[in-house]
Design an enzyme around this catalytic site. Structure first.
Site, PDB file in Angstrom:
ATOM      1  CG  ASP A  28     -39.155 -21.754  13.482  1.00 56.83           C
ATOM      2  OD1 ASP A  28     -39.947 -21.006  14.076  1.00 56.83           O
ATOM      3  OD2 ASP A  28     -38.941 -21.683  12.240  1.00 56.83           O
ATOM      4  CB  ILE A  29     -39.593 -25.361   9.236  1.00 59.13           C
ATOM      5  CG1 ILE A  29     -39.187 -26.293   8.115  1.00 59.13           C
ATOM      6  CG2 ILE A  29     -40.217 -24.115   8.687  1.00 59.13           C
ATOM      7  CD1 ILE A  29     -38.999 -27.718   8.522  1.00 59.13           C
ATOM      8  CD  GLU A  87     -44.718 -17.731   9.364  1.00 61.40           C
ATOM      9  OE1 GLU A  87     -43.720 -17.066   9.737  1.00 61.40           O
ATOM     10  OE2 GLU A  87     -44.626 -18.867   8.895  1.00 61.40           O
ATOM     11  CG  HIS A  92     -46.118 -20.367  18.051  1.00 61.82           C
ATOM     12  ND1 HIS A  92     -47.250 -19.978  17.369  1.00 61.82           N
ATOM     13  CD2 HIS A  92     -45.110 -19.615  17.540  1.00 61.82           C
ATOM     14  CE1 HIS A  92     -46.943 -19.039  16.493  1.00 61.82           C
ATOM     15  NE2 HIS A  92     -45.646 -18.786  16.585  1.00 61.82           N
ATOM     16  CG  HIS A  94     -40.684 -18.103  18.535  1.00 62.06           C
ATOM     17  ND1 HIS A  94     -40.317 -18.465  17.250  1.00 62.06           N
ATOM     18  CD2 HIS A  94     -41.898 -17.498  18.410  1.00 62.06           C
ATOM     19  CE1 HIS A  94     -41.260 -18.100  16.394  1.00 62.06           C
ATOM     20  NE2 HIS A  94     -42.237 -17.502  17.070  1.00 62.06           N
TER      21      HIS A  94
END
Ligand code: AMP
Length: 128
Positions: A28-29, A87, A92, A94
């Site tokens: 994750d960025i 978002e 996905h 996490h």
């Protein structure tokens, strides 16, 4: 094409940690904790529960493999798991290395780690 499809296709750079023909995992960025990883199906489906039962089972099996590597590479008490999708409209999972419950607070300010550190973590997970 979603931003995550473009990442999985290699059109947008990412800190890749694992991949197979149907799944992709990358950092994750804006991580909640160092090593925060996202696991996606390559097939672009917005809502996790719209995957077929087989795709759903396979995604979690792949996420499990990534979580095992993550725990080896980033010392932590547990790897926390969450699914939000508020978002990015591409399903996905996490995976977040946890030292305590407070490491998984989606409202807390996110980290911004230097690129070299992100590369180091991604490579450590990939080779764990
Ligand atoms: P959510 O859709 O609410 O589960 O959150 C999407 C997550 O994707 C957030 O934690 C973002 O930091 C992360 N994210 C968004 N764009 C990127 C990107 N280009 N590379 C890596 N992570 C991203």
């Amino acid at each position: 094409m979603s931003i995550f499809s473009r990442i999985a296709a290699g059109e947008i750079p990412s800190y890749k940690v694992a991949a197979d023909d149907r799944h992709f995992a990358f950092l994750d960025i804006n991580p909640m904790a160092p090593g925060h990883t996202l696991v996606i199906p390559r097939r672009e489906v917005d809502y996790l529960f719209d995957l077929t039962p087989q795709e759903y089972a396979d995604l979690w099996a792949f996420a499990r493999e990534v979580a095992l590597k993550l725990k080896k590479a980033v010392p932590c008490k547990r790897v926390g798991v969450a699914v939000l999708g508020m978002e990015v409209p591409h399903a996905h999972i996490h995976l977040v290395p946890l030292q305590s419950e407070s490491d998984m607070d989606f409202r807390a300010p996110k980290l911004s780690l230097p690129a070299e550190e992100m590369e180091r973590i991604a490579s450590a997970i990939a080779s764990a």
